[in-house]
Write a protein that holds these residues in place. Sequence first.
Motif, PDB file in Angstrom:
ATOM      1  N   MET A   1       0.830  -1.209   0.000  1.00 20.28           N
ATOM      2  CA  MET A   1       0.000   0.000   0.000  1.00 20.28           C
ATOM      3  C   MET A   1       0.860   1.252   0.000  1.00 20.28           C
ATOM      4  SD  MET A   1      -2.985   1.107   2.684  1.00 20.28           S
ATOM      5  CE  MET A   1      -3.961   2.586   2.385  1.00 20.28           C
ATOM      6  N   SER A   2       1.970   1.230   0.740  1.00 24.01           N
ATOM      7  CA  SER A   2       2.818   2.421   0.810  1.00 24.01           C
ATOM      8  C   SER A   2       3.503   2.719  -0.511  1.00 24.01           C
ATOM      9  CB  SER A   2       3.877   2.241   1.905  1.00 24.01           C
ATOM     10  OG  SER A   2       4.798   1.226   1.555  1.00 24.01           O
ATOM     11  N   GLU A   3       3.653   1.718  -1.373  1.00 21.87           N
ATOM     12  CA  GLU A   3       4.243   1.951  -2.684  1.00 21.87           C
ATOM     13  C   GLU A   3       3.291   2.696  -3.609  1.00 21.87           C
ATOM     14  OE1 GLU A   3       5.307  -1.868  -4.051  1.00 21.87           O
ATOM     15  OE2 GLU A   3       7.000  -2.121  -2.671  1.00 21.87           O
ATOM     16  N   LEU A   4       1.984   2.564  -3.337  1.00 24.03           N
ATOM     17  CA  LEU A   4       0.983   3.178  -4.211  1.00 24.03           C
ATOM     18  C   LEU A   4       0.397   4.456  -3.641  1.00 24.03           C
ATOM     19  CD1 LEU A   4      -0.951  -0.057  -5.233  1.00 24.03           C
ATOM     20  CD2 LEU A   4       0.802   1.136  -6.546  1.00 24.03           C
ATOM     21  N   PHE A   5       0.241   4.521  -2.314  1.00 22.89           N
ATOM     22  CA  PHE A   5      -0.429   5.654  -1.687  1.00 22.89           C
ATOM     23  C   PHE A   5       0.395   6.162  -0.508  1.00 22.89           C
ATOM     24  CE2 PHE A   5      -3.830   2.874  -3.282  1.00 22.89           C
ATOM     25  CZ  PHE A   5      -4.489   3.751  -4.131  1.00 22.89           C
ATOM     26  N   PRO A   6       0.283   7.459  -0.202  1.00 24.62           N
ATOM     27  CA  PRO A   6       0.806   7.944   1.084  1.00 24.62           C
ATOM     28  C   PRO A   6      -0.076   7.403   2.213  1.00 24.62           C
ATOM     29  CG  PRO A   6       0.442   9.743  -0.481  1.00 24.62           C
ATOM     30  CD  PRO A   6      -0.226   8.546  -1.046  1.00 24.62           C
ATOM     31  N   LEU A   7       0.544   6.958   3.289  1.00 26.01           N
ATOM     32  CA  LEU A   7      -0.213   6.382   4.389  1.00 26.01           C
ATOM     33  C   LEU A   7      -0.569   7.460   5.404  1.00 26.01           C
ATOM     34  CD1 LEU A   7       1.742   3.053   4.996  1.00 26.01           C
ATOM     35  CD2 LEU A   7      -0.100   3.531   3.378  1.00 26.01           C
ATOM     36  N   THR A   8      -1.692   7.261   6.054  1.00 26.04           N
ATOM     37  CA  THR A   8      -2.124   8.223   7.065  1.00 26.04           C
ATOM     38  C   THR A   8      -1.275   8.084   8.322  1.00 26.04           C
ATOM     39  OG1 THR A   8      -3.742   6.682   7.989  1.00 26.04           O
ATOM     40  CG2 THR A   8      -4.472   8.124   6.190  1.00 26.04           C
ATOM     41  N   GLU A   9      -1.398   9.060   9.202  1.00 27.50           N
ATOM     42  CA  GLU A   9      -0.637   9.043  10.452  1.00 27.50           C
ATOM     43  C   GLU A   9      -0.964   7.802  11.279  1.00 27.50           C
ATOM     44  OE1 GLU A   9      -0.521  11.665  14.578  1.00 27.50           O
ATOM     45  OE2 GLU A   9      -1.354  12.539  12.744  1.00 27.50           O
ATOM     46  N   GLU A  10      -2.245   7.424  11.330  1.00 23.00           N
ATOM     47  CA  GLU A  10      -2.640   6.261  12.139  1.00 23.00           C
ATOM     48  C   GLU A  10      -2.029   4.970  11.602  1.00 23.00           C
ATOM     49  OE1 GLU A  10      -5.298   9.579  12.660  1.00 23.00           O
ATOM     50  OE2 GLU A  10      -4.694   8.471  10.863  1.00 23.00           O
ATOM     51  N   ILE A  11      -2.062   4.791  10.265  1.00 18.48           N
ATOM     52  CA  ILE A  11      -1.503   3.568   9.678  1.00 18.48           C
ATOM     53  C   ILE A  11      -0.001   3.508   9.926  1.00 18.48           C
ATOM     54  CG2 ILE A  11      -1.131   2.334   7.517  1.00 18.48           C
ATOM     55  CD1 ILE A  11      -3.754   3.388   6.506  1.00 18.48           C
ATOM     56  N   TRP A  12       0.687   4.634   9.783  1.00 15.96           N
ATOM     57  CA  TRP A  12       2.131   4.629  10.012  1.00 15.96           C
ATOM     58  C   TRP A  12       2.464   4.308  11.470  1.00 15.96           C
ATOM     59  CZ3 TRP A  12       5.812   3.667   7.017  1.00 15.96           C
ATOM     60  CH2 TRP A  12       5.893   4.152   5.710  1.00 15.96           C
ATOM     61  N   LEU A  13       1.750   4.889  12.406  1.00 12.43           N
ATOM     62  CA  LEU A  13       2.052   4.639  13.814  1.00 12.43           C
ATOM     63  C   LEU A  13       1.810   3.170  14.178  1.00 12.43           C
ATOM     64  CD1 LEU A  13       0.628   7.871  15.478  1.00 12.43           C
ATOM     65  CD2 LEU A  13       3.030   7.220  15.240  1.00 12.43           C
ATOM     66  N   ASP A  14       0.714   2.582  13.672  1.00  7.88           N
ATOM     67  CA  ASP A  14       0.475   1.160  13.919  1.00  7.88           C
ATOM     68  C   ASP A  14       1.586   0.303  13.323  1.00  7.88           C
ATOM     69  OD1 ASP A  14      -1.833   1.689  15.289  1.00  7.88           O
ATOM     70  OD2 ASP A  14      -3.172   1.361  13.589  1.00  7.88           O
ATOM     71  N   TRP A  15       1.976   0.624  12.117  1.00  7.61           N
ATOM     72  CA  TRP A  15       3.036  -0.149  11.451  1.00  7.61           C
ATOM     73  C   TRP A  15       4.344  -0.027  12.224  1.00  7.61           C
ATOM     74  CZ3 TRP A  15       4.664   0.673   5.616  1.00  7.61           C
ATOM     75  CH2 TRP A  15       5.512  -0.371   5.233  1.00  7.61           C
ATOM     76  N   LEU A  16       4.711   1.161  12.625  1.00  8.98           N
ATOM     77  CA  LEU A  16       5.967   1.366  13.343  1.00  8.98           C
ATOM     78  C   LEU A  16       5.982   0.628  14.675  1.00  8.98           C
ATOM     79  CD1 LEU A  16       6.333   5.184  12.586  1.00  8.98           C
ATOM     80  CD2 LEU A  16       7.866   3.376  11.773  1.00  8.98           C
ATOM     81  N   LYS A  17       4.870   0.674  15.400  1.00 13.33           N
ATOM     82  CA  LYS A  17       4.828  -0.019  16.698  1.00 13.33           C
ATOM     83  C   LYS A  17       4.924  -1.526  16.525  1.00 13.33           C
ATOM     84  CE  LYS A  17       2.207   3.676  18.935  1.00 13.33           C
ATOM     85  NZ  LYS A  17       0.907   4.107  19.498  1.00 13.33           N
ATOM     86  N   ASP A  18       4.274  -2.059  15.473  1.00 10.16           N
ATOM     87  CA  ASP A  18       4.372  -3.498  15.212  1.00 10.16           C
ATOM     88  C   ASP A  18       5.799  -3.886  14.845  1.00 10.16           C
ATOM     89  OD1 ASP A  18       1.714  -3.835  15.752  1.00 10.16           O
ATOM     90  OD2 ASP A  18       1.065  -3.743  13.654  1.00 10.16           O
ATOM     91  N   GLU A  19       6.456  -3.068  14.013  1.00  8.60           N
ATOM     92  CA  GLU A  19       7.828  -3.373  13.628  1.00  8.60           C
ATOM     93  C   GLU A  19       8.776  -3.267  14.821  1.00  8.60           C
ATOM     94  OE1 GLU A  19       9.041  -4.536  10.908  1.00  8.60           O
ATOM     95  OE2 GLU A  19       7.203  -4.492   9.723  1.00  8.60           O
ATOM     96  N   ILE A  20       8.517  -2.353  15.721  1.00  4.27           N
ATOM     97  CA  ILE A  20       9.349  -2.237  16.927  1.00  4.27           C
ATOM     98  C   ILE A  20       9.232  -3.491  17.766  1.00  4.27           C
ATOM     99  CG2 ILE A  20       9.560  -0.995  19.118  1.00  4.27           C
ATOM    100  CD1 ILE A  20       8.819   1.564  17.581  1.00  4.27           C
ATOM    101  N   ARG A  21       8.022  -4.032  17.886  1.00 10.14           N
ATOM    102  CA  ARG A  21       7.862  -5.271  18.658  1.00 10.14           C
ATOM    103  C   ARG A  21       8.538  -6.446  17.966  1.00 10.14           C
ATOM    104  NH1 ARG A  21       2.579  -3.223  19.568  1.00 10.14           N
ATOM    105  NH2 ARG A  21       1.767  -4.449  17.820  1.00 10.14           N
ATOM    106  N   LEU A  22       8.467  -6.485  16.626  1.00  7.30           N
ATOM    107  CA  LEU A  22       9.082  -7.597  15.900  1.00  7.30           C
ATOM    108  C   LEU A  22      10.595  -7.590  15.994  1.00  7.30           C
ATOM    109  CD1 LEU A  22       6.916  -7.701  12.635  1.00  7.30           C
ATOM    110  CD2 LEU A  22       7.023  -9.445  14.407  1.00  7.30           C
ATOM    111  N   THR A  23      11.197  -6.418  16.135  1.00  8.45           N
ATOM    112  CA  THR A  23      12.666  -6.321  16.120  1.00  8.45           C
ATOM    113  C   THR A  23      13.248  -6.099  17.505  1.00  8.45           C
ATOM    114  OG1 THR A  23      12.465  -3.947  15.662  1.00  8.45           O
ATOM    115  CG2 THR A  23      12.710  -5.425  13.763  1.00  8.45           C
ATOM    116  N   GLU A  24      12.480  -6.378  18.559  1.00  8.15           N
ATOM    117  CA  GLU A  24      13.007  -6.178  19.918  1.00  8.15           C
ATOM    118  C   GLU A  24      14.168  -7.107  20.204  1.00  8.15           C
ATOM    119  OE1 GLU A  24       9.779  -6.572  22.573  1.00  8.15           O
ATOM    120  OE2 GLU A  24       9.212  -4.463  22.509  1.00  8.15           O
ATOM    121  N   GLU A  25      14.110  -8.326  19.647  1.00  3.33           N
ATOM    122  CA  GLU A  25      15.162  -9.296  19.928  1.00  3.33           C
ATOM    123  C   GLU A  25      16.327  -9.177  18.964  1.00  3.33           C
ATOM    124  OE1 GLU A  25      14.997 -11.047  22.595  1.00  3.33           O
ATOM    125  OE2 GLU A  25      12.970 -10.340  23.067  1.00  3.33           O
ATOM    126  N   GLU A  26      16.184  -8.371  17.899  1.00  2.00           N
ATOM    127  CA  GLU A  26      17.250  -8.252  16.918  1.00  2.00           C
ATOM    128  C   GLU A  26      18.221  -7.141  17.335  1.00  2.00           C
ATOM    129  OE1 GLU A  26      15.622  -7.653  13.079  1.00  2.00           O
ATOM    130  OE2 GLU A  26      14.211  -9.334  13.244  1.00  2.00           O
TER     131      GLU A  26
END
Length: 950
Positions: A101-126
């Motif tokens: 979706m980000s390749e086609l459209f600019p994402l809203t603030e809410e979508i970006w914040l959700d994505w960033l928080k999920d990625e932070i949880r996924l990379t906690e052990e890395e």
Amino acid sequence: MAASSSAEQTQLQDMEEEDAGMEEREMESDGDGEEEGMGVENSDDEEDESSEDEKENEAEIQRLEEQLSINAFDYNCHVDLIKLLKQEGELLRLRKARQKMSELFPLTEEIWLDWLKDEIRLTEEEPNREKVYELFERAKKDYICPDIWLEYAQYSIGGMGSPGGIDKVRSIFERAVTAVGLHMTKGQTVWEAYREFENAILSTVQPPPGRIPSREEQELLNTQLERIHTLFRRQLAIPLMDMEATYAEYEEWSEQGVSEMVKHQYKKALQQMEKCKPFEESLLAAEPPKLAEYQTYIDFELKEGDPARVQITFERTLGENCLVPDMWAKYTTYLDRQLKIKDMVLSTHERAVRNCPWTMGLWKSYVLALERHGADHQTVSDVFEKALNAGFIQATDYVEIWQAYLDYLRRRVDFSKESSKELEELRGAFSRSLDYMKQDVEERFGESGDPSCIIMQIWARIEALHCKNMQKARELWDIIMTKGNAKYANMWLEYYNLERSYGDPVHCRKALHRAVQCTSDYPEHVCEVLLTFERVEGSLEDWDLAVQKTETRLNRVNEQRAKVAVKEANMARQEDDRADHRRKAKSDKKSQKKVQKGTRAGEKRRAEQDDYHNEWNEDSEQAPKRHRGNGDQATEEYMETETGLFGRNAPPGYKPAPPGTKKAQQGVADPAQRQNDDKPELRNDKSSVFISNLAYTLEEPDAKLRTLFETCGPIKQIRPVFSNKGNFKGYGYVQFESPVCVPEALKLDRREVEGRPMFVSPCVDKNKNPDFKVFKYETAMEKQKIFISGLPFSCTKEQLEELCKSHGTIKEVRLVTYRSGKPKGLAYVEFADEAQASQAVLKMDGIDVEGNKISVAISNPPRRNMMDRPGSSRFTSDLMPRQTYGSRGRGRTQLSLLPRSLHRHSAPAGKVENGTAAEQAAATASAPANAAGETKPLSNSDFARMLLSK
């Protein structure tokens, strides 16, 4: 300093490990509790329900993925898929969906914040945090969002124990306050977070109580204190909401007090904040998207002239109005002309076309900005190719974007060289543009978009001026003229000017001679140019030839114009004759009808007319009941309607003569006089409306109309019109007590009544106002309205509104129907602005609605007068006039009763086979005929002259 730095890092690492250990213990305890609870509460029923829900969600996920494979630009489908995947906890699939979706459209603030928080949880052990940093860098490019910057800074604090971590945190905070520190309402949060971070660093460098710090420790402490002082001073110099609390905090924190310079800057910023405060309050009170309030705010900041504040105000505006092309255009224009900072300008242009890809002007400005800031050729070409695939809504948009790109390519060419790679690329681009216009644009829009061949004209001029290649320029102009432009004088004069500037007199003369023969709009002007040219350049033979050609051409033009004028006059006369014939036939029919009814019917009419007048003179709210007979009628149809005569009842405002007078006793003996008496009073009545297109089978039309219109205001009279047999004719009149009720009644136009659209129009005398049109719809392009075709006939207005409301604020939905009320499968939907309409076109065009594939486009209806278009019957009728027949109409056999010897064979127009033109004119005068070739009826004296001449 090095020892102090290593000690500082060691202490920070100990703090982080302690915090991590506490979090781990809490997670373990929570996990144990959850396991115990699950062991107690889980049951087979709950497992079955959860498995069924998972199957349903998985099926819906697969459906959404299939739909996106068909139409990748379905914005709502992307959003729904992301929500379902997040609900199911499919983090890897969720990451791919967000990435796509980000390749086609600019994402809203809410979508970006959700994505960033999920990625932070996924990379906690890395141990590698660079992936999340890259994601933050992408997020901040879409919109200038304080919350994303704050999350970015807080995440970077978690990695400050690594080498260079503290410097990285500081650099992110510095970028954050630069980007959003001027935000009047949210900037203060970023500044406070920055100070809290520096205060935390201060606590690590302060020596323990009772110990005297070393010289290096004291220098490090002084440096950190100065950083905090600087942050306070910088923040207090900026107008922010609630800045008084920040000043009080600084007074309390600073041991040396507040300097006079800081006080002066603070007071100045406070004054600026007071100026901006009304605009901020209006934004808080307004409803989204607050475009008008933001526009006023921007105008204020532009007058103030602070570039940084203008920029942040634009960014705040676009955060809530990202689909408004005019706002992006205004912002990019300001950056191009005022700031001129390459990275800022180009990034803003890129964001503009990502948000509003359908707007050609934004792409055009982007291409110019890339050239202006020295971008490499491949980058400019890539942007142009993206523009071609953006899906513009007009054919002319493609012409303009091609022109912008061709201009760019022309400026790259060094024409001092006979041949170069850039020149060949320019010629190839010109050739490709012509193919693109013919194959892609014409197939999509049904029109070329470049009817005057502007692109080819520019190409020809470049070949003539820069390349000295007149042969190529002439070839291009030959193509231009074959595309339907040979009849226009301005096109020939453009070609003549090109030959005059870069060609030779021989080709100039040739072009003007062709222009004289082909031009049809302004032949006199072309002839004058040819004669002027020969006066300057030509010999006597050239002059004689030019005079002969111009005279011949102008004579032919004048003859054609005269024929057209005669045709139009004859057609007008024929139309008048047909109208007189219809009126006479109607009058004869009425006279025969009156004679047949006899004296007994006349007595009955007079009696019923007296009763009718008494009923209409009563002061009651209800209209009198209609007298319906079978054969004989109570009144005759001599009342005038909107198009002719009224029905059997009097119109609103009709005042019959009192009973007993001579006129009342005569009844309707003089229909013409009665019509003339009633007509002015009705036409001057501004409190009535005309109702039509009602069903003939409508029962109790009086009561039905009263129910429909009683909400518009007090009703004085309601009069439906009936036929001679007492049947309702589908139209009538409603008269109100006051003219102010008429606009409310007109709003009921097209209201569905028993399956048919009811037409409501003003009561206007069309004899006095022949140009009055009841139903007027826009014929120009309406960019805020979309036209939908291919709808299923079962589609209702509510269903269509539900389908479109997700794309913007809907102002009106109109289904197009026949007069009978049956749908045509067409509709118009009006949105709040053109940005929403354009977005709806992109998202809805080609989607499936109940098995029908619909087409969606911006509303651009054709002209109502289709007779003005080439190829219509109007032009055909000029060449082949309709045959007219006598007063008795067309006979069964159509045999001519005129002897063959008396037939006159008319020669084709414009030819004189025998005799002179004067003899032909005399022959034409002796045989009366109109311009259309139709022979007029001959009188007895005409027959006598013809027989005697034989």
